[in-house]
Scaffold this active site. Sequence first.
Site, short mmCIF file in Angstrom:
data_model
loop_
_atom_site.label_atom_id
_atom_site.label_comp_id
_atom_site.label_asym_id
_atom_site.label_seq_id
_atom_site.Cartn_x
_atom_site.Cartn_y
_atom_site.Cartn_z
N ASP A 236 -3.73 8.32 7.54
CA ASP A 236 -4.49 7.41 8.41
C ASP A 236 -3.51 6.76 9.38
OD1 ASP A 236 -3.30 5.27 7.05
OD2 ASP A 236 -5.07 4.81 5.85
N SER B 296 0.81 -1.23 0.00
CA SER B 296 0.00 0.00 0.00
C SER B 296 0.84 1.27 0.00
CB SER B 296 -0.93 0.02 1.21
OG SER B 296 -0.18 0.00 2.41
N HIS C 70 -0.56 5.27 7.00
CA HIS C 70 -0.04 5.80 5.73
C HIS C 70 0.20 7.30 5.75
CE1 HIS C 70 -2.41 2.11 4.77
NE2 HIS C 70 -1.28 1.82 4.13
#
Length: 357
Positions: free
Chosen positions: A332, A35, A335
């Site tokens: 978040d 991610s 990230h």
Amino acid sequence: MAARLIAIGCLLLHLLPPHFAGTGKTPAIVIFGDSSVDSGNNNFINTPAKCNYEPYGRDFEGGKPTGRFSNGRLATDFISQAFSLLPAVPAYLDPAYTIKDFAVAVCFASAATGYDNATSDVMVQNSVIPLWKELEFFKEYAAKLKSYQGEERANETIREALYIISMGANDFLENYYALPGRGRSSEFTAGEYESFLVGIAEGFVREVYGVGARKIDVTGLPPMGCLPLERAVENFRRPFAGGRCNEEYNGVAREFNGKLEKMVGKLSLELPEIRLVYGNIYDIFDDVIKNPTSYGFEVAEVGCCSNGLVEMGYMCRSPLTCWDANQYVFWDALHPTQKMNLLLASHTINTTLSSFM
Ligand SMILES: *[C@@H]1O[C@H](CO)[C@@H](O)[C@H](O)[C@H]1NC(C)=O
Ligand SMILES: *[C@@H]1O[C@H](CO)[C@@H](O)[C@H](O)[C@H]1NC(C)=O
Ligand SMILES: *[C@@H]1O[C@H](CO)[C@@H](O)[C@H](O)[C@H]1NC(C)=O
């Protein structure tokens, strides 16, 4: 929203060295990983590890939630732009793009994956793209590139392209440490698991080299014990310790990075014509977290989304989500924000990738 985009645009011009006007020596950028660099592949597979909904992407062009785990662009998007390629690297599984786009920039990354096959199975069996499958997609891409550009030119594209490999945090945080006494943590000590993962990374670099890649960056881990989620857990375990980072995880990240760097040195000597670099993001990340204001941030302990402690995905739809993500290091609980991604891109270009220009 427009003002934010312009502000980031100016920041980009300011942060990138002047000779980055694109010399044309790098015809394409190719991304592998998790991610940290997935530009939307998980939108097109059956997995809960997705974020193609608001408020993700609210500072992306058009406010579009693309599946990037951030409020805007990723470090690899900024790197692509700095090399005069596309301003946003398209996801290989996105049917809106064709080989014409992918010939310039392509992303095979998948959120929630890792070096270890077992990591992609943690949430749901076979739910995200394991590394061996990213490699298969890359081989399929190389074949498509040959029909599109002709063999000779495709060979040149593959040889001169910039490859970025970025993963490993999920192997530790979502796999090894998330399943105490089971799975990998019952088979390996943390040190042994680091070496196991670096062995897989080495095999992967050899495979990508075998297809014809030469300019390869293997990015190390950030201080993963300082990710807001890990900090929140640590704070819960030791409520009077003052919101500390998990120093055990940071130590493992440093040790893993040391082994990764050593592997890069070894393959650099062994494989003819390879230009392999280790991307160190740990030290700058650590410095930003310790001195956020000197980098123009106000908050480094928690993320912008919701309470900023453990929230990701749908929980970011909370009315508590911050207004100005540019004040935050993290978007978040795991990230970075677009602004932090830009800083990481700028740092990586200045320290390692400029050798590829
Ligand atoms: C990278 O280099 C440019 C130009 O020298 C500079 O303006 C920028 O601040 C540097 N970026 C980082 C993160 O140090
Ligand atoms: C991961 O799985 C693939 C496909 O089953 C297999 O080919 C590969 O050897 C596995 N990798 C490791 C390191 O076990
Ligand atoms: C392209 O590369 C492959 C191997 O990487 C080689 O066998 C082939 O001869 C090359 N083709 C051309 C036209 O250069």
